[in-house]
Design an enzyme around this catalytic site. Structure first.
Site, short mmCIF file in Angstrom:
data_model
loop_
_atom_site.label_atom_id
_atom_site.label_comp_id
_atom_site.label_asym_id
_atom_site.label_seq_id
_atom_site.Cartn_x
_atom_site.Cartn_y
_atom_site.Cartn_z
N ARG A 198 0.91 -1.14 0.00
CA ARG A 198 0.00 0.00 0.00
C ARG A 198 0.95 1.19 0.00
O ARG A 198 1.70 1.40 0.95
CB ARG A 198 -0.88 -0.02 1.25
CG ARG A 198 -1.87 1.15 1.36
CD ARG A 198 -1.26 2.30 2.13
NE ARG A 198 -2.20 3.38 2.39
CZ ARG A 198 -1.85 4.55 2.91
NH1 ARG A 198 -0.59 4.80 3.22
NH2 ARG A 198 -2.73 5.48 3.12
N ASP A 200 2.03 4.85 0.29
CA ASP A 200 1.59 6.06 0.95
C ASP A 200 1.90 7.30 0.10
O ASP A 200 2.97 7.38 -0.51
CB ASP A 200 2.35 6.15 2.30
CG ASP A 200 1.82 7.23 3.21
OD1 ASP A 200 0.64 7.15 3.58
OD2 ASP A 200 2.59 8.15 3.57
N GLU A 207 6.59 14.11 -7.05
CA GLU A 207 6.78 15.55 -7.26
C GLU A 207 8.25 15.89 -7.51
O GLU A 207 9.12 15.40 -6.80
CB GLU A 207 6.38 16.31 -5.99
CG GLU A 207 4.93 16.62 -5.91
CD GLU A 207 4.59 17.31 -4.58
OE1 GLU A 207 3.50 17.86 -4.50
OE2 GLU A 207 5.42 17.31 -3.64
N GLU A 242 -2.39 5.26 -2.35
CA GLU A 242 -3.13 6.40 -1.86
C GLU A 242 -2.77 7.58 -2.77
O GLU A 242 -1.64 8.05 -2.77
CB GLU A 242 -2.71 6.71 -0.42
CG GLU A 242 -3.44 7.87 0.15
CD GLU A 242 -2.74 8.49 1.36
OE1 GLU A 242 -3.44 8.98 2.24
OE2 GLU A 242 -1.49 8.52 1.39
N HIS A 311 -7.83 4.32 8.55
CA HIS A 311 -7.16 4.70 9.80
C HIS A 311 -7.07 6.22 9.95
O HIS A 311 -6.63 6.71 10.97
CB HIS A 311 -5.76 4.10 9.84
CG HIS A 311 -4.91 4.58 8.70
ND1 HIS A 311 -5.22 4.31 7.38
CD2 HIS A 311 -3.80 5.35 8.67
CE1 HIS A 311 -4.32 4.88 6.60
NE2 HIS A 311 -3.45 5.51 7.36
C1 NOJ Z 1 -1.18 9.09 4.70
C2 NOJ Z 1 -1.48 8.15 5.83
O1 NOJ Z 1 -2.70 7.51 5.56
C3 NOJ Z 1 -1.52 8.97 7.09
O2 NOJ Z 1 -1.96 8.21 8.18
C4 NOJ Z 1 -0.14 9.56 7.33
O3 NOJ Z 1 -0.21 10.44 8.43
C5 NOJ Z 1 0.33 10.35 6.11
N1 NOJ Z 1 0.14 9.65 4.89
C6 NOJ Z 1 1.80 10.67 6.23
O4 NOJ Z 1 2.56 9.52 6.00
#
Ligand code: NOJ
Length: 550
Positions: A198, A200, A207, A242, A311
Site C-alpha cells: 500500500r 503512501d 513531485e 493512496e 485509519h
Molecule cells: C497518509 C497516511 O494515511 C496517514 O496516516 C499519514 O499520516 C500520512 N500519509 C503521512 O505519511
C-alpha cells in the site's frame, strides 16, 4: 479466482500495535496477529494490509520510519514476520505492507547524516533550500497541525521540505540513488514474501519539488519504473496506492500502455468514499450514481479499492463546502468529532447511530459496488471511537476480542496499553466484542462473515463491470448491476426509511433462475422481478443469471 487476485480480494487493514498482544507488554505484536489468523480466515479475508511495520519513533503512528529493512522491535523480529507470511499463506491470505517512502522520520540515520553536513553522502537524499522558500506556508497536508512545508534546520543551516509534519522530511525522489534505494526496499520485502504494497502519499512521491514552486511537475515515469521493477521481482505483486487527487488526474496514476495499466494496479476511491458519505447523510443514492458515472474508465488490470473507514479521518475534500456541511451535520455534528475542517474522526457504527440496519446497508453497498473492498479492523463488530484521544487516535483503539480485562487485547496493566481500550457506554468492550458476537448467529460479525462469503461467490462484483440500472425508482433506492464472465448480479439498496416496491421486470429476459443471495430479511421470491419489496434501509443481492462456462 482469476490471476488478478486483487480484483476479487477482500482486504482487511490493521495496526499490529492495536490488534493482539501476545507477550503482555501492552503493545500488539506479530505473534498476537498470527494467533488471530484463523479468525481472519473465517471472516473471509483474503488479503491483509498492515499499517507501517518498521521501526519508528511513532510520532505519526509509524508513518515516520527510521529503518526500512526491519520491523519495529515492539512488534517482534523479522523472523516473526516471515512466520506471519507463512502462516497467512497457509490460510490463503496474502499480506501487503505500507510503503512510506515519500518521507522518512527526521530520526532516520539518513536524515541525521544529511543535516549534519553539506558533504554528507545523504545530503542530496532530501530536499533543501539555502534561502527561505516563497512557498514556505503553502501545500500543507495537515493544516491546523502543520504550519509550514519548509522548516529551517539549525544543524543543516538550510531549509528542508516536508509535505506532512515537520518531523517527516521528504526524500528527494529525483535523486537516482534514492530511487534505487526505494526499489531495493521493495525487493527486500517481496523477497521475504509480501504480496505487494500500500503506497503512501503517491502524488507527493513523484513531485519534482523546487523551492518556491508550490505546484511542481509530477514524474509519472517513476511509477512506471517502480511497477516494472516490482513485477519482475514477483509477477503477481500488487501496488495499491493512496492518491487523493482530482478524478481527471487519476488515469495517469494507473498508466496506460496499449490499454493495460502499467503503473499502479489499484487506487483507493476517495471520490466514491465522499459520495457514499453524502448519500448516506442525505438518504439519497444520487451522489453514488454520480460517482459511478463520473469515475474515469480504467485500463485493463486497473482496479478501485473501496472503503468506508480507514485509519485516517474521513476526508471530504472532494465534496463542495455545502455538501461537506451536510455530512458534518449528520455524522460529525460536534466540533470534537472532526479534525479542523479536514474531516470526521469517527468509526462508522457511531456515525450511523449504532443502527444495525443502517450499518448493514452501508457495508452491503460498499461491498456490492465495483472494486475491491477494504475493511478496517473492528468495523466487523461495530466498534466505536474514543473522542477523548487526540486527533486520529480516536479511531485507533485496541481490537475488542472479549469481555476479559483490556478487551482480551492484552494482559498488561491498563496504563501500559499502547492506547486505552473503549470500556464505557454502548461501544464499551463488554458490549461490543468478538467472543460475544461469535456465539450469536444474528450478530454483526456473523453478518459480515455471511456477506463476505456471498461476495466471494459473486466474482463479477470485483472483476466485472458495474452500472446503474436507470429505471424509475422510489425515492432513496439505488439499483445497480455487476456483469462478468461468471454472470450477472443485481443489487437494490434503500438508503431511505420508507418501505419501497421496485419494478425490475425489464431484466426478466436476462434472468435464468433469479434468487436472493443476501438480503436484510426474508423477502418473497423475486418472481418476475416486477414487485420487489424493499424495507427502509433494506438491501437485496439478487443473482440474475450464472454462467458456468467461463
Ligand atoms: C497518509 C497516511 O494515511 C496517514 O496516516 C499519514 O499520516 C500520512 N500519509 C503521512 O505519511
Amino acid at each position: 479466482m482469476s490471476d488478478r487476485w486483487y480484483s476479487e480480494a477482500v482486504v482487511y487493514c490493521l495496526d499490529i500495535d492495536t490488534y493482539a498482544d501476545s507477550d503482555g507488554d501492552g503493545v500488539g505484536d506479530i505473534r498476537g496477529l498470527i494467533g488471530r489468523l484463523d479468525y481472519l480466515a473465517r471472516l473471509g479475508v483474503t488479503c491483509l494490509w498492515l499499517h507501517p511495520i518498521h521501526p519508528s519513533p511513532n510520532d505519526d503512528d509509524g508513518y515516520d520510519v527510521t529503518d526500512f529493512y526491519n520491523v519495529d522491535p515492539r512488534f517482534g523480529t523479522l523472523g516473526d514476520f516471515a512466520e506471519l507470511l507463512h502462516q497467512a499463506s497457509n490460510r490463503g491470505i496474502r499480506v501487503i505492507i505500507d510503503l512510506v517512502v515519500n518521507h522518512t522520520s527526521d530520526q532516520h540515520p539518513w536524515f541525521q547524516s544529511a543535516r549534519s553536513s553539506p558533504d554528507s553522502p545523504y545530503r542530496d537524499w532530501y530536499v533543501w533550500s539555502d534561502q527561505e522558500p516563497a512557498d514556505r506556508y503553502q501545500g500543507m497536508v495537515f493544516p491546523g497541525e502543520q504550519h509550514e512545508t519548509w522548516t529551517y534546520d539549525r544543524a543543516a543551516k538550510a531549509w528542508y521540505y516536508h509535505r506532512f509534519y515537520k518531523f517527516q522530511p521528504d526524500l528527494n525522489t529525483t535523486n537516482p540513488a534514492v530511487r534505487d534505494e526505494i526499489k531495493k526496499i521493495m525487493s527486500f520485502w517481496i523477497q521475504l514474501g509480501v504480496a505487494g504494497f500500500r503506497m503512501d502519499a503517491v502524488p507527493f512521491i513523484i513531485e519534482r519539488t523546487e523551492p518556491g514552486d508550490p505546484n511542481p511537475e509530477l514524474d509519472f515515469e517513476f511509477l512506471t519504473d517502480l511497477r516494472q521493477h516490482v513485477q519482475w521481482r514477483r509477477g503477481d505483486a500488487v501496488l495499491l496506492a493512496e492518491a487523493n487527487v482530482e478524478p481527471d488526474n487519476l488515469p495517469a496514476f494507473f498508466g496506460d500502455s496499449g490499454g493495460s495499466a502499467n503503473r499502479l494496479h489499484m487506487l483507493f476511491d476517495f471520490m466514491l468514499n465522499g459520495r457514499l458519505m453524502l448519500a448516506l447523510a442525505r438518504q439519497d443514492p444520487e451522489p453514488v450514481v454520480e460517482a459511478l458515472r463520473d469515475t474515469p474508465a480504467l485500463p485493463q488490470g486497473g482496479q478501485w479499492a473501496t472503503f468506508l473507514r480507514n485509519h485516517d479521518e474521513i476526508d471530504l475534500s472532494r465534496l463542495t463546502a455545502e455538501q461537506r456541511n451536510e455530512v458534518y451535520a449528520q455524522f460529525g455534528p460536534e466540533e470534537h468529532m472532526r479534525i479542523y475542517d479536514r474531516g470526521i474522526r469517527r468509526r462508522l457504527a457511531p456515525m450511523l447511530g449504532n443502527d444495525r440496519r443502517r450499518i448493514e446497508l452501508a457495508y452491503s453497498l460498499q461491498f456490492a459496488l465495483r472494486g475491491t473492498p477494504v475493511l478496517r479492523y473492528g468495523e466487523e463488530i461495530g466498534m466505536g471511537e474514543d473522542l477523548s484521544l487526540d486527533g486520529r487516535e480516536a479511531i485507533r483503539t485496541p481490537m475488542q476480542w472479549s469481555n476479559q480485562p483490556n478487551a482480551g487485547f492484552s494482559t498488561a496493566e491498563p496504563e501500559k496499553l499502547v492506547r486505552p481500550v473503549i470500556d464505557k457506554g454502548e461501544f464499551g468492550y463488554e458490549k461490543v466484542n468478538v467472543t460475544l458476537q461469535r456465539r450469536d448467529r444474528t450478530s454483526l460479525l456473523a453478518w459480515f462473515e455471511r456477506m463476505i462469503r456471498t461476495l466471494r461467490e459473486a466474482p463479477e462484483i470485483g472483476c466485472g463491470s458495474t452500472s446503474h440500472i436507470d429505471v424509475p425508482m422510489p425515492p432513496g433506492v439505488l439499483a445497480h448491476r455487476a456483469d462478468g464472465p461468471t454472470g450477472t448480479m443485481v443489487f437494490l439498496h434503500n438508503l431511505g426509511t420508507a418501505d419501497a416496491e421496485v419494478d425490475l421486470s425489464r431484466l426478466q429476459p436476462e434472468a435464468d433462475l433469479p434468487v436472493d443471495v443476501l438480503a436484510d430479511r426474508n423477502y418473497d421470491d423475486v418472481g418476475k422481478l416486477d414487485k420487489l419489496q424493499l424495507s427502509g434501509y433494506g438491501y437485496r443481492w439478487i443473482r440474475l443469471c450464472r454462467s458456468w462456462s467461463h
